[in-house]
Write a protein that holds these residues in place. Structure first.
Motif, PDB file in Angstrom:
ATOM      1  N   ILE A 167       2.083  11.921 -14.278  1.00  0.00           N
ATOM      2  CA  ILE A 167       1.057  11.702 -12.739  1.00  0.00           C
ATOM      3  C   ILE A 167       2.049  12.217 -11.022  1.00  0.00           C
ATOM      4  CG2 ILE A 167      -0.289   9.844 -11.848  1.00  0.00           C
ATOM      5  CD1 ILE A 167       0.051   8.820 -15.136  1.00  0.00           C
ATOM      6  N   TYR A 168       2.898  11.086 -11.595  1.00  0.00           N
ATOM      7  CA  TYR A 168       3.794  11.928 -10.112  1.00  0.00           C
ATOM      8  C   TYR A 168       4.988  11.016 -10.232  1.00  0.00           C
ATOM      9  CZ  TYR A 168       3.588   6.172 -10.326  1.00  0.00           C
ATOM     10  OH  TYR A 168       3.266   5.604 -10.690  1.00  0.00           O
ATOM     11  N   ALA A 169       6.037  12.290  -9.741  1.00  0.00           N
ATOM     12  CA  ALA A 169       7.170  12.707  -9.408  1.00  0.00           C
ATOM     13  C   ALA A 169       8.316  12.643  -8.499  1.00  0.00           C
ATOM     14  CB  ALA A 169       7.983  12.615 -11.030  1.00  0.00           C
ATOM     15  N   TYR A 170       9.049  11.475  -7.711  1.00  0.00           N
ATOM     16  CA  TYR A 170       8.546  12.018  -6.432  1.00  0.00           C
ATOM     17  C   TYR A 170      10.256  11.247  -5.969  1.00  0.00           C
ATOM     18  CZ  TYR A 170       5.902   7.861  -5.329  1.00  0.00           C
ATOM     19  OH  TYR A 170       5.378   6.503  -5.023  1.00  0.00           O
ATOM     20  N   LEU A 171      10.925  11.845  -4.801  1.00  0.00           N
ATOM     21  CA  LEU A 171      12.444  11.231  -3.792  1.00  0.00           C
ATOM     22  C   LEU A 171      11.327  11.114  -3.104  1.00  0.00           C
ATOM     23  CD1 LEU A 171      15.235  10.637  -4.739  1.00  0.00           C
ATOM     24  CD2 LEU A 171      15.049  12.808  -3.521  1.00  0.00           C
ATOM     25  N   GLY A 216       8.428  16.067  -4.503  1.00  0.00           N
ATOM     26  CA  GLY A 216       7.714  16.545  -5.995  1.00  0.00           C
ATOM     27  C   GLY A 216       6.264  15.966  -6.369  1.00  0.00           C
ATOM     28  N   ARG A 217       6.027  16.072  -6.919  1.00  0.00           N
ATOM     29  CA  ARG A 217       4.515  15.240  -7.452  1.00  0.00           C
ATOM     30  C   ARG A 217       4.133  14.570  -7.134  1.00  0.00           C
ATOM     31  NH1 ARG A 217       1.700  16.788 -13.306  1.00  0.00           N
ATOM     32  NH2 ARG A 217       2.625  18.622 -11.731  1.00  0.00           N
ATOM     33  N   GLN A 218       3.440  14.142  -6.156  1.00  0.00           N
ATOM     34  CA  GLN A 218       3.235  13.239  -4.955  1.00  0.00           C
ATOM     35  C   GLN A 218       1.278  12.977  -4.668  1.00  0.00           C
ATOM     36  OE1 GLN A 218       4.043  13.452  -0.828  1.00  0.00           O
ATOM     37  NE2 GLN A 218       5.399  15.174  -2.089  1.00  0.00           N
ATOM     38  N   GLN A 219       0.874  12.039  -4.895  1.00  0.00           N
ATOM     39  CA  GLN A 219      -0.875  11.874  -3.994  1.00  0.00           C
ATOM     40  C   GLN A 219      -0.566  11.277  -2.858  1.00  0.00           C
ATOM     41  OE1 GLN A 219      -1.286   8.494  -7.338  1.00  0.00           O
ATOM     42  NE2 GLN A 219      -1.195   9.829  -8.820  1.00  0.00           N
ATOM     43  N   LEU A 220      -1.721  11.516  -2.579  1.00  0.00           N
ATOM     44  CA  LEU A 220      -2.412  11.948  -0.921  1.00  0.00           C
ATOM     45  C   LEU A 220      -3.988  10.876  -1.139  1.00  0.00           C
ATOM     46  CD1 LEU A 220      -0.976  14.352   0.853  1.00  0.00           C
ATOM     47  CD2 LEU A 220       0.009  12.375   1.012  1.00  0.00           C
ATOM     48  N   PHE A 221      -3.641   9.795  -0.006  1.00  0.00           N
ATOM     49  CA  PHE A 221      -4.766   9.212   0.139  1.00  0.00           C
ATOM     50  C   PHE A 221      -5.638   9.500   1.870  1.00  0.00           C
ATOM     51  CE2 PHE A 221      -8.540   6.841   0.840  1.00  0.00           C
ATOM     52  CZ  PHE A 221      -9.706   6.953  -0.290  1.00  0.00           C
ATOM     53  N   ASP A 222      -6.482  10.246   2.087  1.00  0.00           N
ATOM     54  CA  ASP A 222      -6.219   9.890   3.260  1.00  0.00           C
ATOM     55  C   ASP A 222      -8.401  10.443   3.333  1.00  0.00           C
ATOM     56  OD1 ASP A 222      -6.893  12.953   3.075  1.00  0.00           O
ATOM     57  OD2 ASP A 222      -5.384  13.904   3.567  1.00  0.00           O
ATOM     58  N   TRP A 271      -8.931  11.509  -2.453  1.00  0.00           N
ATOM     59  CA  TRP A 271      -7.354  10.690  -3.668  1.00  0.00           C
ATOM     60  C   TRP A 271      -7.242  12.092  -3.703  1.00  0.00           C
ATOM     61  CZ3 TRP A 271      -6.442   9.796  -8.607  1.00  0.00           C
ATOM     62  CH2 TRP A 271      -4.824   9.146  -8.726  1.00  0.00           C
ATOM     63  N   TRP A 272      -5.830  12.730  -4.041  1.00  0.00           N
ATOM     64  CA  TRP A 272      -5.447  14.766  -4.221  1.00  0.00           C
ATOM     65  C   TRP A 272      -3.780  14.031  -4.466  1.00  0.00           C
ATOM     66  CZ3 TRP A 272      -1.854  18.373  -1.236  1.00  0.00           C
ATOM     67  CH2 TRP A 272      -2.767  19.627  -1.705  1.00  0.00           C
ATOM     68  N   SER A 273      -3.236  15.460  -5.417  1.00  0.00           N
ATOM     69  CA  SER A 273      -2.354  15.503  -5.996  1.00  0.00           C
ATOM     70  C   SER A 273      -1.809  16.760  -5.530  1.00  0.00           C
ATOM     71  CB  SER A 273      -1.753  15.046  -7.131  1.00  0.00           C
ATOM     72  OG  SER A 273      -1.092  15.137  -7.901  1.00  0.00           O
ATOM     73  N   PHE A 274       0.145  17.241  -5.265  1.00  0.00           N
ATOM     74  CA  PHE A 274       0.649  18.350  -4.947  1.00  0.00           C
ATOM     75  C   PHE A 274       2.033  18.286  -5.191  1.00  0.00           C
ATOM     76  CE2 PHE A 274       2.846  18.164  -0.970  1.00  0.00           C
ATOM     77  CZ  PHE A 274       2.752  17.228  -0.768  1.00  0.00           C
ATOM     78  N   ASP A 275       2.556  18.952  -5.734  1.00  0.00           N
ATOM     79  CA  ASP A 275       4.087  19.378  -5.637  1.00  0.00           C
ATOM     80  C   ASP A 275       4.224  19.909  -4.709  1.00  0.00           C
ATOM     81  OD1 ASP A 275       3.621  18.652  -8.219  1.00  0.00           O
ATOM     82  OD2 ASP A 275       3.072  20.743  -9.507  1.00  0.00           O
ATOM     83  N   GLY A 276       4.809  19.629  -3.968  1.00  0.00           N
ATOM     84  CA  GLY A 276       5.566  19.934  -2.668  1.00  0.00           C
ATOM     85  C   GLY A 276       6.471  18.737  -2.558  1.00  0.00           C
ATOM     86  N   ALA A 277       6.356  19.659  -0.759  1.00  0.00           N
ATOM     87  CA  ALA A 277       7.153  18.669  -0.067  1.00  0.00           C
ATOM     88  C   ALA A 277       7.137  17.759   1.166  1.00  0.00           C
ATOM     89  CB  ALA A 277       8.772  18.781   0.668  1.00  0.00           C
ATOM     90  N   LEU A 278       6.703  16.894   1.629  1.00  0.00           N
ATOM     91  CA  LEU A 278       5.636  16.287   2.596  1.00  0.00           C
ATOM     92  C   LEU A 278       6.519  15.813   4.341  1.00  0.00           C
ATOM     93  CD1 LEU A 278       2.624  13.933   2.791  1.00  0.00           C
ATOM     94  CD2 LEU A 278       4.856  12.915   3.463  1.00  0.00           C
ATOM     95  N   LEU A 279       6.548  15.242   5.086  1.00  0.00           N
ATOM     96  CA  LEU A 279       7.958  15.093   5.856  1.00  0.00           C
ATOM     97  C   LEU A 279       6.800  14.206   6.978  1.00  0.00           C
ATOM     98  CD1 LEU A 279      10.282  14.665   7.347  1.00  0.00           C
ATOM     99  CD2 LEU A 279       9.570  17.364   9.021  1.00  0.00           C
TER     100      LEU A 279
END
Lengths: 505, 507
Positions: A117-121, A136-142, A146-154
């Motif tokens: 479902i999620y796995a992130y640092l 990592g795999r993370q969820q976003l809400f805006d 509601w959405w999920s992706f594998d990647g990086a967020l700054l």
């Protein structure tokens, strides 16, 4: 000749290694597990097939906090979160999953998929408190949902007022390991076609490529009475799929490939509150692929007294779909709901809220005169007229809550051209003996009629009885029994059992 | 004879009727308990009521004419809601009725004297943040501060140095000794000047009777569930009144003079430099879990935000309204909620009863047509819905070979699908809420009629058409198709042959 170590020596060494060599831990770790078992059966409206659901869902969560060993809320922090899920339905028949039995085969059906479902640092508070990240795999809400992706967020937060975030990666889609298709845009039936001939279920599109995605958001930061966020997101599809779900003149199948837009949307949401007066807020989404606003809502609340709030709300929703889907061009006007609402918090324990309004749809053409209007119209500029269709919607929610439990009631009344749905539930939850045991009781009565299918009208009575027991604060077992009665299904039963465990501080 | 017997309880259970009566009484008690969620043990109820846990009555013991309330508790004097019995008081002072409530006679406290942020009818501070108190001391702040000139820190001197909300700032009883001519140094043997009426136990200890000896009612002021440093606030010249209101104007100080979040945010909610070192984050003041999230669950209940805070009041219909707040500021939700809580509904595998009413499996088609609640908030129709509908044999695509010919799901073709388009045609429903259609139908079902006649290169002149050429495009499509075609041509090619002249108009 070397002397063999005795078990006692090995144990002593192990103990020494485990104590003397263990570094001082600077992080907190928590592990939780949850198992849900659901047993029920339902029948097709035609009587068969009988679908047996023997569902076992297991989740395992891990949370690590203060990985950098600094448990200070004002300092930078590093943490890790992960959640794994097994979603089994052992009531499926093997024929439903085998292309060799096309009379029962359901493409995409899996017996026990496993997804992360999620796995992130996650790091926060870096660069003097302004920078944070997630990898990592993370969820976003805006505002876009509601959405999920594998990647990086700054994320960069200015000392006051503004925060900016940008992210890139791959959208979480099914058919890749440890994924679910929950977050992919709708309207496309996708999955692995490894064993499927093209002529068999051509509308089931092959999916095996990663779907690049990126986006950015600009939001308020540290603003106490106003919050808002603007967001943009674009997702691409790269799979090679059939274009028309029909063979061409030679009996072959045309395909489409290459990077193309799956969804590209921008939106924003804002909420402002004046504690003495009330609140206003709104949200809008613009679909850049469709070149039109697809969702918007706005609401206002007035705090007439500390106990009484009244408000009004407008909500427009147009179903939209993946860029690969034809359904975007069948979805014309959507629905707009106009609603008034009042909430009375009589005390800290008891509150009641009621809302009512209209759900309206503007037809593209007057349904009563459409055929003749089209026949008479200029094809280049058809004047089809329009008409309003409305349904009445209302709800009532009340709740009495104490430290030991709650009593809640809910009522729904919807009526109009599409039929009606009316009824209510009363739910009682109660903890006893300091929370060691808990009980649940629900009784509900609903009546509905679908104007398109009046033969499926029914009145249903259902009750639920539940019971749970805790072993300390970290473990709970619960079971629920559900019994529904209506003329369509006769008697239907469902059993739900849940086991929750938690280890950590 | 035991006390229970003296009160007539059926104890011992030798008689069968007594056992049955006991069992019946247990069942009745259980049912009553189940149907009266607010019921508590009598002692707790008294404490809660006196502390305003329910509807906000402040923690003021009220004068009464008799001392019976403390009689039932045996040796331990109860924390009575009554004033000391007149008969138990020294003759010199008359009725001791002052200092039992914030205002003489229990009059309401004027709003200007209450804690900043307190408003009429707010019910006092949260009982979850400030648990109910048990005040057993009669005390007149107005007399001590205004008439006798004792500053706040004259008694609450630890407020100068306290850095934790768990610190007790109540003065030790010895603080009273100098003026009241008492000696509290040994609490097992407290003495007072016999001739001085203010030295009598009953002068301060509510409910005290001479036969209680050295025992007085225990006072309970649980620490608040907060992180708070009096020292830090004092160092910024924040005086007592700025948080506690005009206590010097009141007699008894109750929970009602404890700070309100709205008052705290007068400083903590400032923007930029004005806020100084007073961040507005919830866990600046509220207790946090190891994860950094706010601790919200306590014995007294669950902490939830008030309506005026970010419009996030968790009322009974909050689940239908939370989207607006979450979309504008998702980090606010993350202050208390873990993302797994979002996933349990929005990507759940066990039907949440708070969202879907009972027997939703039977009634969901009607709800789905109304899109109430919005299906796609949690379900992907072309997998979650379609997969189950295919298993149940109610779809046009899928394993229809086994289930074909069993009857029609929709109204008759002449009404639902055949031209000309009448008032009951499926087009109107599709235009309105296509999510409902897509939960069963795949694109091939629709393209069969809506694709152009030349789709796949097998037009009427080349062996048969797959499409009927029924145009589904909305009004205004022409102005938007160019962008759509450029971004993704695939849906165009589902229904149009690549050489279709109509595509040229969009290129």
């Amino acid at each position: 000749m070397a002397r063999a170590c005795s078990p006692r020596t090995i144990l002593a060494l192990a103990l020494f290694a485990g104590t003397a060599a263990a570094p001082a831990r600077g992080y907190e770790a928590r592990v939780d597990a949850r198992t849900d078992v659901q047993l029920y059966t339902f029948a097709s409206p035609y009587g068969d097939p009988i679908v047996r659901r023997r569902r076992v869902t297991q989740q395992l969560g891990l949370a690590l906090d203060d990985l950098d060993g600094v448990p200070d809320p004002r300092a930078a922090s590093l943490g890790f979160r992960a959640r794994l899920r097994l979603d089994g339905d052992f009531g499926q028949e093997s024929a439903e999953r085998s292309p060799r039995t096309p009379e029962r085969f359901v493409p995409g059906l899996e017996e026990a998929p496993l997804d992360l479902i999620y796995a992130y640092l996650e790091g926060e508070g870096y660069l003097g408190g302004v920078a944070g990240f997630r990898v990592g795999r993370q969820q976003l809400f805006d505002a876009l949902g509601w959405w999920s992706f594998d990647g990086a967020l700054l994320r960069l937060s200015a000392p006051a007022y503004v925060a900016v975030e940008a992210y890139a990666g791959y959208e979480q889609r099914s058919s890749l390991p440890l994924t679910t298709d929950r977050y992919a845009a709708d309207g496309v039936w996708r999955g692995r076609r490894d064993e499927l001939e093209t002529a068999l279920h051509p509308a089931f599109l092959d999916q095996r490529e990663l779907a690049p995605a990126w986006g950015a958001a600009l939001g308020t930061s540290g603003m106490h009475w106003v919050q808002g966020k603007l967001a943009y997101r674009r997702v691409q599809t790269r799979d090679v799929v059939v274009s028309a779900p029909f063979p061409d003149a030679g009996g072959g199948w045309q395909t489409v490939g290459g990077a193309r837009v799956a969804s590209e949307r921008a939106g924003g949401a804002v909420q402002a509150t004046l504690p003495e007066l009330g609140a206003v807020g709104g949200r809008a989404v613009y679909d850049l692929y469709l070149s039109r606003a697809t969702e918007y809502d706005a609401g206002v609340d007035a705090y007439l007294t500390p106990e009484l709030t009244v408000g009004a709300r407008l909500d427009h929703y147009l179903p939209t779909f993946d860029g690969d889907s034809i359904f975007n061009w069948f979805s014309h006007q959507g629905m707009t709901t106009y609603e008034a609402r009042a909430e009375w918090a009589a005390s800290r324990r008891f509150a009641i809220a009621a809302s009512g309004g209209l759900r309206a749809f503007t037809t593209e053409g007057d349904p009563e005169r459409y055929a003749s209007a089209v026949a008479d119209a200029d094809p280049a500029s058809p004047s089809r007229g329009e008409a309003q269709r409305t349904d009445a919607v209302s709800s009532l929610d009340a709740r009495h809550r104490t430290a030991e439990g709650s009593v809640a009631a809910r009522g729904v009344l919807e009526a109009g051209e599409r039929g009606h749905r009316r009824g209510g539930d009363v739910t009682l939850r109660r903890r006893v003996l300091g929370g060691r045991f808990d009980a649940l009781g629900i009784v509900s009565l609903y009546d509905w009629r679908d104007a398109l299918r009046p033969d499926r009208a029914a009145t249903s009575l259902q009750y639920v009885l539940g019971w749970g027991v805790r072993a300390g604060r970290r473990a709970r077992f619960g079971a629920e029994w559900e019994h529904a009665m209506n003329r369509l299904v006769g008697q239907r039963y469902r059993v739900v059992a849940t086991l929750e465990l938690e280890v950590g501080p | 004879m035991s006390r229970a017997r003296a009160h007539g309880s059926p104890r011992g259970g030798n008689h069968p009727a007594a056992g049955a009566l006991l069992a019946l009484s247990m069942v009745v008690a259980a049912l009553l308990g189940l149907h009266a969620p607010g019921a508590r043990a009598a002692g707790e109820a008294s404490a809660a009521a006196s502390s305003g846990a329910g509807l906000g009555a402040p923690a003021e013991p009220t004068p009464a004419s008799s001392g019976e309330a403390s009689a039932a508790s045996g040796n331990a004097p109860a924390a009575s809601d009554t004033a000391p019995a007149a008969s138990g008081a020294p003759a010199a002072a008359g009725p001791l009725v002052r200092g039992l409530a914030p205002m003489p006679g229990g009059a309401p406290v004027p709003e200007r004297w209450r804690s900043p942020g307190a408003v009429e009818g707010d019910g006092g501070p949260s009982p979850v943040v400030f648990p109910p108190q048990r005040l057993t001391i009669r005390f007149n702040h107005r007399l001590h501060v205004r008439s006798l000139g004792v500053p706040c820190t004259g008694c609450h001197e630890r407020a100068r140095t306290s850095r934790s909300a768990r610190d007790s700032l109540l003065p030790p009883a010895t603080r009273c000794d100098a003026c009241h001519l008492t000696d509290h140094r040994d609490l097992s043997e407290v003495t007072g000047e016999p001739e001085h009426h203010a030295a009598a136990c009953v002068f301060c200890h509510v409910g005290y009777r001479p036969e209680d000896g050295n025992r007085v009612a225990r006072m309970s002021v649980p620490p608040p569930r907060l992180r708070f440093s009096h020292a830090a606030h004092g160092a910024r010249n924040i005086g007592c009144r700025q948080c506690h209101g005009e206590v010097q104007e009141l007699e008894l100080a109750t929970r009602d003079q404890l700070p309100r979040m709205r008052g705290c945010l007068a400083c903590h909610g400032q923007q930029g430099p004005a806020r100084g070192d007073a961040p507005a984050a919830c866990v600046t003041c509220h207790l946090a879990e190891a994860s950094g999230r706010m601790k919200t669950s306590f014995a007294e209940g669950r902490l939830v935000p008030p309506a005026w805070l970010h419009g996030a009041g968790h009322g009974p219909d909050w689940i239908e309204r939370h989207r607006a707040v979450a979309a504008a500021d998702g980090t606010l939700c993350a202050t208390c909620h873990q993302e797994r809580e979002c996933a349990e509904c929005h990507d759940g595998r066990v039907r949440p009863r708070r969202v879907h009413p009972n027997d939703f499996l039977s009634s969901h088609p009607v709800a789905a047509r109304q899109n109430d609640p919005r299906c796609t908030s949690c379900h992907r129709t072309q997998s979650f819905c379609l997969g189950c509908h295919q298993r149940a044999g109610v779809t046009l695509s899928g394993p229809d070979a086994a289930f074909a010919g069993r009857g029609r799901f929709h109204p008759p073709p002449r009404e639902w699908t055949d031209p000309p388009r009448g008032a009951g045609h499926h087009a109107w429903e599709a235009q309105r809420n296509l999510d409902a259609c897509v939960s069963c139908h795949t694109e091939r079902d629709c393209a069969g009629c809506h694709a152009s006649r030349e789709v796949g290169g097998r037009g009427a002149g080349s062996g048969g058409a797959f499409g009927q050429g029924s145009n589904p495009h909305p009004v205004g499509f022409r102005s938007r198709c160019r962008v759509a075609l450029r971004k993704n041509a695939r849906p165009c090619l589902v229904c149009h042959d690549p050489r279709d002249a109509r595509l040229e108009a969009c290129r």
